[in-house]
Motif scaffolding. Structure first.
Motif, mmCIF file in Angstrom:
data_model
loop_
_atom_site.group_PDB
_atom_site.id
_atom_site.type_symbol
_atom_site.label_atom_id
_atom_site.label_comp_id
_atom_site.label_asym_id
_atom_site.label_seq_id
_atom_site.Cartn_x
_atom_site.Cartn_y
_atom_site.Cartn_z
ATOM 1 N N GLY A 128 86.833 65.470 -11.462
ATOM 2 C CA GLY A 128 86.315 66.094 -11.019
ATOM 3 C C GLY A 128 85.084 64.790 -11.927
ATOM 4 N N LEU A 129 84.088 65.000 -10.469
ATOM 5 C CA LEU A 129 82.465 64.459 -11.614
ATOM 6 C C LEU A 129 81.935 64.737 -12.537
ATOM 7 C CD1 LEU A 129 80.683 63.723 -7.987
ATOM 8 C CD2 LEU A 129 82.535 61.901 -9.653
ATOM 9 N N MET A 130 82.128 66.454 -12.870
ATOM 10 C CA MET A 130 81.714 67.035 -14.097
ATOM 11 C C MET A 130 81.822 68.730 -13.768
ATOM 12 S SD MET A 130 77.313 68.627 -12.515
ATOM 13 C CE MET A 130 77.266 69.698 -11.192
ATOM 14 N N GLN A 131 82.916 69.338 -14.940
ATOM 15 C CA GLN A 131 83.054 70.314 -15.141
ATOM 16 C C GLN A 131 82.383 71.901 -15.320
ATOM 17 O OE1 GLN A 131 85.515 71.237 -18.331
ATOM 18 N NE2 GLN A 131 86.735 72.573 -17.772
ATOM 19 N N LYS A 132 81.139 71.818 -15.233
ATOM 20 C CA LYS A 132 80.479 72.810 -15.949
ATOM 21 C C LYS A 132 78.488 71.916 -15.888
ATOM 22 C CE LYS A 132 82.374 74.987 -19.472
ATOM 23 N NZ LYS A 132 82.440 75.137 -20.695
ATOM 24 N N PRO A 133 77.542 72.782 -14.029
ATOM 25 C CA PRO A 133 76.154 72.249 -14.434
ATOM 26 C C PRO A 133 75.841 71.796 -15.796
ATOM 27 C CG PRO A 133 76.972 74.673 -12.945
ATOM 28 C CD PRO A 133 77.851 74.232 -14.355
ATOM 29 N N GLU A 134 75.708 72.059 -16.556
ATOM 30 C CA GLU A 134 74.751 71.828 -17.334
ATOM 31 C C GLU A 134 75.551 70.895 -18.365
ATOM 32 O OE1 GLU A 134 77.780 75.417 -19.180
ATOM 33 O OE2 GLU A 134 76.805 74.972 -17.724
ATOM 34 N N ALA A 135 76.758 69.768 -18.275
ATOM 35 C CA ALA A 135 77.487 69.065 -18.407
ATOM 36 C C ALA A 135 76.456 67.252 -18.841
ATOM 37 C CB ALA A 135 78.393 68.003 -17.356
ATOM 38 N N SER A 136 75.909 66.993 -19.570
ATOM 39 C CA SER A 136 75.665 65.121 -19.306
ATOM 40 C C SER A 136 76.041 63.921 -19.422
ATOM 41 C CB SER A 136 74.871 65.414 -21.235
ATOM 42 O OG SER A 136 76.492 66.067 -22.225
ATOM 43 N N GLN A 137 77.525 64.616 -18.994
ATOM 44 C CA GLN A 137 78.276 63.299 -19.113
ATOM 45 C C GLN A 137 78.598 63.309 -17.669
ATOM 46 O OE1 GLN A 137 77.998 59.951 -20.220
ATOM 47 N NE2 GLN A 137 75.934 60.706 -22.006
ATOM 48 N N LEU A 138 79.613 62.371 -16.948
ATOM 49 C CA LEU A 138 80.755 61.822 -16.353
ATOM 50 C C LEU A 138 81.674 62.191 -16.518
ATOM 51 C CD1 LEU A 138 78.833 59.427 -13.295
ATOM 52 C CD2 LEU A 138 79.133 62.038 -13.192
ATOM 53 N N ARG A 139 82.359 63.309 -15.760
ATOM 54 C CA ARG A 139 83.741 62.699 -16.966
ATOM 55 C C ARG A 139 84.773 61.212 -15.633
ATOM 56 N NH1 ARG A 139 85.526 68.099 -18.392
ATOM 57 N NH2 ARG A 139 87.833 67.632 -17.098
ATOM 58 N N LEU A 140 86.340 60.901 -16.836
ATOM 59 C CA LEU A 140 86.365 60.493 -16.165
ATOM 60 C C LEU A 140 88.100 60.571 -15.621
ATOM 61 C CD1 LEU A 140 85.737 56.986 -18.427
ATOM 62 C CD2 LEU A 140 84.740 57.769 -15.861
ATOM 63 N N SER A 141 88.966 59.982 -15.113
ATOM 64 C CA SER A 141 90.281 60.415 -14.562
ATOM 65 C C SER A 141 91.442 59.374 -14.814
ATOM 66 C CB SER A 141 89.998 60.867 -13.375
ATOM 67 O OG SER A 141 89.409 61.973 -13.073
ATOM 68 N N SER A 142 92.039 59.172 -14.397
ATOM 69 C CA SER A 142 93.440 58.609 -15.307
ATOM 70 C C SER A 142 93.816 58.218 -12.800
ATOM 71 C CB SER A 142 94.593 59.102 -15.816
ATOM 72 O OG SER A 142 95.798 57.900 -15.720
ATOM 73 N N ILE A 143 93.905 57.447 -12.855
ATOM 74 C CA ILE A 143 94.118 57.241 -11.718
ATOM 75 C C ILE A 143 95.338 55.889 -10.698
ATOM 76 C CG2 ILE A 143 92.706 55.733 -9.857
ATOM 77 C CD1 ILE A 143 91.185 58.313 -10.627
ATOM 78 N N PRO A 144 96.368 57.184 -10.499
ATOM 79 C CA PRO A 144 97.524 55.902 -10.225
ATOM 80 C C PRO A 144 97.498 54.610 -9.250
ATOM 81 C CG PRO A 144 97.298 58.018 -9.412
ATOM 82 C CD PRO A 144 96.005 57.853 -10.443
ATOM 83 N N LYS A 145 97.778 53.470 -9.766
ATOM 84 C CA LYS A 145 98.119 52.446 -8.876
ATOM 85 C C LYS A 145 97.809 52.090 -7.611
ATOM 86 C CE LYS A 145 99.152 49.584 -13.098
ATOM 87 N NZ LYS A 145 99.772 48.762 -14.024
#
Length: 360
Positions: free
Chosen positions: A205-222
């Motif tokens: 997802g883009l963020m886990q909690k409303p107070e998050a200060s950084q975007l979240r990254l994911s592992s994307i299949p080829k």
């Protein structure tokens, strides 16, 4: 453990050397709504003064801090720094003096009035102008209590145009929690977005909690195709977070009655603050041109009109800038000494202490 000194103890033990009305009542600016502020000077009992250094008490005040007494040594120390509050106390008009020990005549005003007052009086006024500017911004630009999230500072590039991320998400059949992000190479705060439609890929997802200060990254299949590209205005988000914190700390700490008075006159600035700013600048000009600290102001009605919000904010800023220019020019021509006479003042302090403790 030494018992803390109280105002009641200072009076019971006859330790007070000077007691004066201060604030608006000393300035001649009191109205029926004005509080009664008192400032004064005391001296430590012999046992405390000659005891451990940790027992030294520089000042004693009541809970609301509108009654404050300074220990004699601290009073002289601040006078030698040309502290505006102490210079005003030194020059309090006679009719505003509630009590004055004869030994206080040992300290002459001319020992302390110096060109240093340009920095202390006009410098403090300058800080108040900055404070007024900040307050003006807070009043004109109030911040919503509901805090924005970092998603509000993201934009999506899709189908050859840019759209705010929340608006874009509202048009999609999925939520931000189903999106996976990867950093775009050789870019700053740019990401490719992929969607896990059935939840089987475990994207962060883009963020886990409303107070998050950084975007979240994911592992994307080829082999997956991005649905769009996201830009994050991290600098704008950081500034917003700081402004939000400052604004709501200010709301929590502000004097609500004074704030409502500010709002009621409709000029959107702290009128009392600006009145005292102009007063300080005029006092600085008096010192530069006459060598005197004139506590009771001769232009009561003019200053109270400022307090009542009868002046425009920009006009007051212009007036303060003109006064500052006059002060700079006047001090440049002044024959006042560069700094107070430390040697004479400290010798007098020692002599007064010897008389006080000798008398005990």
């Amino acid at each position: 453990m030494t018992t803390p000194l109280t105002i009641e103890q200072l009076k019971a033990d006859n330790l007070i050397l000077l007691e004066c009305l201060s604030g608006s009542r000393a300035y001649g600016l009191a109205t029926p709504q004005s509080d009664t502020d008192i400032k004064g000077v005391f001296y430590l009992p012999r046992s405390r003064f000659y005891g451990l250094q940790s027992e030294y008490v520089p000042q004693v005040s009541n809970a609301s801090n509108d009654i404050v007494y300074y220990e004699l040594g601290r009073y002289i120390e601040l006078l030698l720094q040309n502290n505006p509050n102490m210079m005003e106390l030194l020059a309090t008009p006679q009719d505003k003096v509630l009590y004055r020990h004869p030994l206080m005549d040992s300290f002459l005003p001319e020992w302390f009035v110096s060109k240093l007052c340009e920095n202390t009086f006009a410098g403090f006024a300058s800080s108040q102008i900055k404070k007024a500017r900040g307050l003006n911004k807070k009043i004109v630009n109030p911040m919503a209590k509901e805090k924005k999230t970092l998603l509000d500072f993201c934009s999506v590039f899709a189908e050859n145009h840019s759209i705010p991320l929340p608006e874009w998400l509202a048009q999609q059949p999925f939520s931000q929690r189903q999106i996976g992000l990867v950093v775009m190479p050789k870019t700053t705060q740019m990401y490719a977005m992929y969607v896990d439609y059935d939840g089987s890929l475990g994207f962060s997802g883009l963020m886990q909690k409303p107070e998050a200060s950084q975007l979240r990254l994911s592992s994307i299949p080829k082999g997956m195709t991005p649905v769009g590209y996201l830009s994050f205005n991290e600098q704008g988000f950081s500034k917003y977070c700081k402004d939000y914190k400052d604004y709501w700390q200010w709301v929590a700490a502000r004097n609500e009655e004074r704030y409502q008075t500010t709002i009621s006159h409709g000029k959107q600035y702290d009128a009392k603050n600006m009145m005292h700013t102009i007063r300080l600048l005029e006092m600085a000009l008096d010192i530069a041109t006459t060598g005197q600290v004139v506590v009771e102001r001769p232009n009561r009605e003019e200053l109270l009109a400022i307090k009542a919000g009868e002046s425009d904010y920009d006009e007051l800023l212009q007036q303060s800038e003109q006064l500052t220019e006059q002060i700079t020019a006047a001090f440049a021509k002044s024959t006042l000494p560069a700094t107070p006479n430390h040697k004479v003042a400290l010798a007098a302090l020692v002599a007064v202490r010897e008389q006080l403790y000798g008398a005990e």
